[in-house]
Design a protein around this motif. Sequence first.
Motif, mmCIF file in Angstrom:
data_model
loop_
_atom_site.group_PDB
_atom_site.id
_atom_site.type_symbol
_atom_site.label_atom_id
_atom_site.label_comp_id
_atom_site.label_asym_id
_atom_site.label_seq_id
_atom_site.Cartn_x
_atom_site.Cartn_y
_atom_site.Cartn_z
ATOM 1 N N GLY A 53 -7.685 -15.909 54.623
ATOM 2 C CA GLY A 53 -7.406 -14.964 53.563
ATOM 3 C C GLY A 53 -6.405 -13.909 54.007
ATOM 4 N N ALA A 54 -6.193 -12.913 53.166
ATOM 5 C CA ALA A 54 -5.264 -11.827 53.466
ATOM 6 C C ALA A 54 -6.014 -10.679 54.135
ATOM 7 N N HIS A 55 -5.490 -10.233 55.272
ATOM 8 C CA HIS A 55 -6.070 -9.126 56.046
ATOM 9 C C HIS A 55 -5.133 -7.925 55.913
ATOM 10 N N ARG A 56 -5.683 -6.804 55.451
ATOM 11 C CA ARG A 56 -4.864 -5.611 55.199
ATOM 12 C C ARG A 56 -5.106 -4.563 56.278
ATOM 13 N N VAL A 57 -4.041 -3.920 56.748
ATOM 14 C CA VAL A 57 -4.173 -2.871 57.756
ATOM 15 C C VAL A 57 -3.618 -1.554 57.212
ATOM 16 N N GLN A 58 -4.322 -0.469 57.504
ATOM 17 C CA GLN A 58 -3.880 0.875 57.144
ATOM 18 C C GLN A 58 -3.823 1.708 58.424
ATOM 19 N N ARG A 59 -2.598 2.111 58.793
ATOM 20 C CA ARG A 59 -2.431 2.903 60.017
ATOM 21 C C ARG A 59 -1.018 3.474 60.075
ATOM 22 N N VAL A 60 -0.792 4.336 61.060
ATOM 23 C CA VAL A 60 0.545 4.871 61.302
ATOM 24 C C VAL A 60 1.280 3.878 62.194
ATOM 25 N N PRO A 61 2.318 3.216 61.692
ATOM 26 C CA PRO A 61 3.029 2.216 62.501
ATOM 27 C C PRO A 61 3.752 2.846 63.688
ATOM 28 N N LYS A 62 4.003 2.042 64.708
ATOM 29 C CA LYS A 62 4.762 2.512 65.869
ATOM 30 C C LYS A 62 6.183 2.882 65.465
ATOM 31 N N THR A 63 6.647 2.263 64.387
ATOM 32 C CA THR A 63 8.015 2.510 63.924
ATOM 33 C C THR A 63 8.126 3.721 62.984
ATOM 34 N N GLU A 64 6.998 4.350 62.686
ATOM 35 C CA GLU A 64 6.966 5.501 61.760
ATOM 36 C C GLU A 64 7.176 6.803 62.531
ATOM 37 N N SER A 65 8.223 7.553 62.168
ATOM 38 C CA SER A 65 8.569 8.768 62.913
ATOM 39 C C SER A 65 7.851 10.011 62.388
ATOM 40 N N GLN A 66 7.383 9.990 61.124
ATOM 41 C CA GLN A 66 6.797 11.192 60.524
ATOM 42 C C GLN A 66 5.270 11.149 60.425
#
Length: 354
Positions: A178-191
């Motif tokens: 199935g589809a697995h969803r993640v919610q987090r601050v990515p390593k590529t996110e600067s703000q």
Amino acid sequence: MIDKLRQIEIKFHQIEEQLSDPEIISDMKRYAALNREYKDLKDLVTIYHEYSNILDAKEVAKQMMEDDDAELREMGSDEMNTINAQLVKMEEEIKFMLLPKDPDDQKDVVMEIRSGTGGDEASIFAGDLYRMYSKFFENQGWKQEIVFVNEGSSGGYNKIEFEIQGQDVYGMMKFESGAHRVQRVPKTESQGRVHTSAATVVVMPKLEMEDVDIKKSDLKVDTFRSSGAGGQHVNKTESGVRFTHLPTGVVAESTDGRSQIKNREIAIQRLYQKIYAQQKASYESDLAAKRKSLVGSGDRSDKIRTYNYPQNRLTDHRINLTLYSLDKVMEGDIMEIIESLRLYENTERLKEME
């Protein structure tokens, strides 16, 4: 239920005798199948003996409750309450154990993880899922082999396909599709903003050669004289053998051996290989079709599970299971999730049978 358990015990002892038969020991395929069945029945026989002992204890408690001595009657009553509670729990456990097993549960698995919506972060998350599963496989003592890898540009995988070998692999892993969803601050996110991404997982039982079932009644056998090099023996003897599998129309023959017996062995092996190749092609087509049905679009909203890093929370939306131990889950500690899903499935199957 008692009658059914008695029959299982009889069958258990019959298989126990068969496993010591030299003829069966020499047939590795048959021996392995019997040994798996023996192990499955052993757990049932063990709990049947425990159940019988508790029923015997119940009779003793009943006799105590009918005694003239008041103190003994009270002891019997207390004992009866304890026994009845044990019986309720044990009977539920036995009901689950008596449910018919999916024959695919014992099979090895072909597994695929793909990045979904979310760009680079989705690929990174696909890599995190692969790492989580790998640690779980290692803890189970299973073996895995990577079949295909397409790495993401910022880490992780756009797609990774692998095979897992072990005990009851599909039975434990089939709920991961199935589809697995993640919610987090990515390593590529600067703000420092929380992003939502997704990866899709597909789990399918692996098709093996022994899955090819050819019945003698479905075979047409022809013998014929071989032609070509080989002298008078080849030309005068009907040593050539041709098998036709009537349900599929698959034909295999052999003139390689000097004897008809040898050519029968070669031809039947070729027939198995051809039917296996045909079934495998059909299986791979089904795999592609089932992948679409299992994972949907790969969109964030089309999810079976959410991994929320800021709250250290995992939620399986199919059974409303929420755990606040995501850090442990991502280190491969997913047994509680698997067992909860298996319990839910068995409970639903019991309802259908009632």
